[in-house]
Each structure stands twice: as structure tokens, then as C-alpha cells.
Design a protein around this motif. Sequence first.
Motif, short mmCIF file in Angstrom:
data_model
loop_
_atom_site.label_atom_id
_atom_site.label_comp_id
_atom_site.label_asym_id
_atom_site.label_seq_id
_atom_site.Cartn_x
_atom_site.Cartn_y
_atom_site.Cartn_z
N MET A 109 0.86 -1.19 0.00
CA MET A 109 0.00 0.00 0.00
C MET A 109 0.89 1.23 0.00
O MET A 109 1.86 1.31 0.72
CB MET A 109 -0.89 0.00 1.24
CG MET A 109 -1.80 1.24 1.35
SD MET A 109 -2.70 1.26 2.92
CE MET A 109 -3.73 -0.18 2.71
N THR A 110 0.53 2.21 -0.81
CA THR A 110 1.28 3.46 -0.82
C THR A 110 0.33 4.61 -0.54
O THR A 110 -0.88 4.50 -0.61
CB THR A 110 1.97 3.68 -2.17
OG1 THR A 110 0.99 3.66 -3.20
CG2 THR A 110 3.00 2.59 -2.44
N HIS A 111 0.90 5.73 -0.22
CA HIS A 111 0.12 6.90 0.16
C HIS A 111 0.66 8.12 -0.59
O HIS A 111 1.83 8.17 -0.95
CB HIS A 111 0.26 7.14 1.68
CG HIS A 111 -0.05 5.93 2.50
ND1 HIS A 111 -1.30 5.63 2.97
CD2 HIS A 111 0.75 4.90 2.92
CE1 HIS A 111 -1.26 4.50 3.65
NE2 HIS A 111 -0.03 4.04 3.63
N ASP A 112 -0.20 9.10 -0.81
CA ASP A 112 0.25 10.34 -1.42
C ASP A 112 1.13 11.08 -0.42
O ASP A 112 0.75 11.27 0.74
CB ASP A 112 -0.95 11.20 -1.81
CG ASP A 112 -1.73 10.58 -2.95
OD1 ASP A 112 -1.12 9.87 -3.76
OD2 ASP A 112 -2.96 10.80 -3.02
N MET A 113 2.28 11.50 -0.87
CA MET A 113 3.23 12.14 0.03
C MET A 113 3.76 13.41 -0.60
O MET A 113 3.72 13.57 -1.82
CB MET A 113 4.39 11.18 0.30
CG MET A 113 4.02 10.04 1.24
SD MET A 113 3.76 10.65 2.93
CE MET A 113 2.61 9.42 3.53
N PRO A 114 4.30 14.32 0.22
CA PRO A 114 4.91 15.53 -0.33
C PRO A 114 6.10 15.18 -1.21
O PRO A 114 6.64 14.07 -1.15
CB PRO A 114 5.37 16.29 0.92
CG PRO A 114 4.64 15.67 2.07
CD PRO A 114 4.35 14.26 1.68
N THR A 115 6.50 16.14 -2.02
CA THR A 115 7.66 15.95 -2.88
C THR A 115 8.89 15.71 -2.03
O THR A 115 9.14 16.44 -1.06
CB THR A 115 7.88 17.20 -3.75
OG1 THR A 115 6.70 17.43 -4.52
CG2 THR A 115 9.07 17.02 -4.68
N PRO A 116 9.69 14.70 -2.36
CA PRO A 116 10.87 14.41 -1.53
C PRO A 116 12.00 15.39 -1.78
O PRO A 116 12.01 16.13 -2.76
CB PRO A 116 11.28 13.01 -2.00
CG PRO A 116 10.83 12.94 -3.42
CD PRO A 116 9.54 13.73 -3.46
N GLN A 117 12.95 15.38 -0.89
CA GLN A 117 14.22 16.05 -1.12
C GLN A 117 15.15 15.05 -1.79
O GLN A 117 14.88 13.84 -1.80
CB GLN A 117 14.81 16.55 0.20
CG GLN A 117 13.99 17.63 0.86
CD GLN A 117 14.59 18.04 2.19
OE1 GLN A 117 14.33 17.43 3.21
NE2 GLN A 117 15.42 19.08 2.17
N TYR A 118 16.26 15.55 -2.34
CA TYR A 118 17.18 14.67 -3.05
C TYR A 118 18.61 14.87 -2.56
O TYR A 118 19.05 16.01 -2.37
CB TYR A 118 17.11 14.92 -4.56
CG TYR A 118 15.83 14.39 -5.18
CD1 TYR A 118 15.73 13.07 -5.59
CD2 TYR A 118 14.71 15.23 -5.31
CE1 TYR A 118 14.56 12.59 -6.15
CE2 TYR A 118 13.54 14.74 -5.85
CZ TYR A 118 13.47 13.42 -6.27
OH TYR A 118 12.29 12.95 -6.81
N LEU A 119 19.29 13.75 -2.39
CA LEU A 119 20.71 13.75 -2.03
C LEU A 119 21.50 13.40 -3.28
O LEU A 119 21.29 12.34 -3.88
CB LEU A 119 20.97 12.73 -0.92
CG LEU A 119 22.43 12.45 -0.57
CD1 LEU A 119 23.10 13.71 -0.02
CD2 LEU A 119 22.53 11.30 0.44
N ASP A 120 22.40 14.29 -3.68
CA ASP A 120 23.23 14.04 -4.85
C ASP A 120 24.38 13.11 -4.48
O ASP A 120 25.06 13.31 -3.47
CB ASP A 120 23.82 15.35 -5.40
CG ASP A 120 22.75 16.22 -6.03
OD1 ASP A 120 21.91 15.67 -6.76
OD2 ASP A 120 22.75 17.44 -5.79
N ARG A 121 24.59 12.09 -5.31
CA ARG A 121 25.68 11.13 -5.09
C ARG A 121 26.81 11.41 -6.06
O ARG A 121 26.60 11.94 -7.15
CB ARG A 121 25.16 9.70 -5.28
CG ARG A 121 23.99 9.33 -4.38
CD ARG A 121 24.46 9.11 -2.94
NE ARG A 121 25.24 7.88 -2.87
CZ ARG A 121 26.49 7.82 -2.42
NH1 ARG A 121 27.11 8.91 -2.02
NH2 ARG A 121 27.12 6.67 -2.36
#
Length: 265
Positions: free
Chosen positions: A1-13
Motif C-alpha cells: 500500500m502506498t500513500h500520497d506524500m509531499p515531494t521528496p528532497q534529493y541527495l546528490d551522489r
Amino acid sequence: MTHDMPTPQYLDRPDGLKIAYHATPGKLTDVQGDQKPGILFLGGFMSDMTGTKATHLEAHCIKQGLAYTRFDYTGHGQSAGAFKDGTIGQWARDAVAVIDEITSGPLILVGSSMGGWIMLLAALARKDRVAGLVGIAAAPDFTEDLMWAQFTDAQKSEIAEKGALIEPTEYGDDPYTITHALIKDGRNQLLLRKPIDLDCPIRLVQGMQDPDVPWQTAIRLTDALVSKDVRVDLIKTGDHRLSEPDQLAVITKHLDEVIEKVTTP
């Protein structure tokens, strides 16, 4: 099951891939001035950070003022990269990068299924940061013991000759892609063949009706762990997901116990 979530942040590798994550800050100390640990959730094979367990524990930690981070491995969910290019070693490095660059202070790692293997590898790599562990149907060494060892000769030949085996799964619409690289790299990450040098509070929750991870895996893991503070909670009717309300309550109870043990004055 998934849920609507805010836009994530991103970590650059450094390899150019981006790791998607959600990090909720917590209070550094409680009302008594004791230092509170942060929580990092590690998901399963082809799973993502929007699942029931990840979001349930996030809500629980927010209520307690605990820092909580969940993320997608490369090739999973909202992170960059192709799933077929991933390996256990790559995903463990993703977890260590999140520990190093997103979190601070003492941490409790919560690992679900494959995340239980990643949890152990990350804890071994960052012993100074990891104060406790909670495994949910933890599956260390699964590429060797639960995949390769159970494949037919025809399946093994397909992996060797074509480089990958495409297997349907009941956990989503996309089939599992089990690559030769995944199997080979997994052999470099095996943990259950010798003592696992982790000495912290560890709780393992395991369903006895799990078709993917035998409950005996939790016992093997308990035997391998050096820590004397290890407990296994077997849920007789539990399957692999362990996402029913009563099962989530069991997981939460064990997390709270570890939090209490590692909260330092």
C-alpha cells in the motif's frame, strides 16, 4: 500500500544518481534533557519509502518528537537509476550516504526484508552512529540462501547466459529482475556465515507464515549476532508484509523499547 506524500528532497551522489528522501527533524533532548536517537527506515527489495510500515513509523516518531528519515535506494521509488543496475553493496552504500549526510547523532535503524540486510551492513560500517536495530522479516543473505539456493538448474543457466532472470511477484505489478551482478555481489556481502560484530539492542519481528523469509532466518541471525541483547518476536499468523494494525503495533512496541534503551542522559 502506498500513500500520497509531499515531494521528496534529493541527495546528490558522486556517481550522479540522486537519492530521494523525506527527513523529519526531531528534538535533540527530551524534557529530562536526555539525548534522543533518530530513526532511519530501510525498505525492502523493489519496495519504496511510501509503504505502510515506513509511513506508520514516521507518524509514530513525529508524535514523540523523534527525528525520522526514510529514503529510496537507487533504482527504487523516486530515486534515480535503474533497478536492474542495483546490488546489495550499492544499496548499502546508499544507506551509509544517508546516515552520513542526512542524519545526525545516535541512530536506530529499522530494516524491512532486504532492508534488514542493509541495516546490518550499514550498522557494521557506522558502529559509532548506530545505537540500536529493529528488523522486520529481516532477510540477510537472501540472494544466496533464498534465491540462488532455491533456483532450478534452468533458472541458474538463464542468469548465467542472459545475465538476468525475470520473475513475477505478488508484491507489485513489475516483475523482479534478478541479475547475475546481484547474485555475485551478494556473495561479497554475506553475514550469516560468521559472527556479526554488533553489540547493541536488537529486536527482530518475524511472521511464521512468511512465504519469502523463513522464520528460521531470524533464529540464524540471532545466533550470529554478537550482541547479547537480542529478542525475536514470532507472529504465528504473520506473513511477509507484517502491515496489519496489530502487527504494526508489535513493531512499534519493539521500536519504543529500543528507543528507551538507547536514550542517553
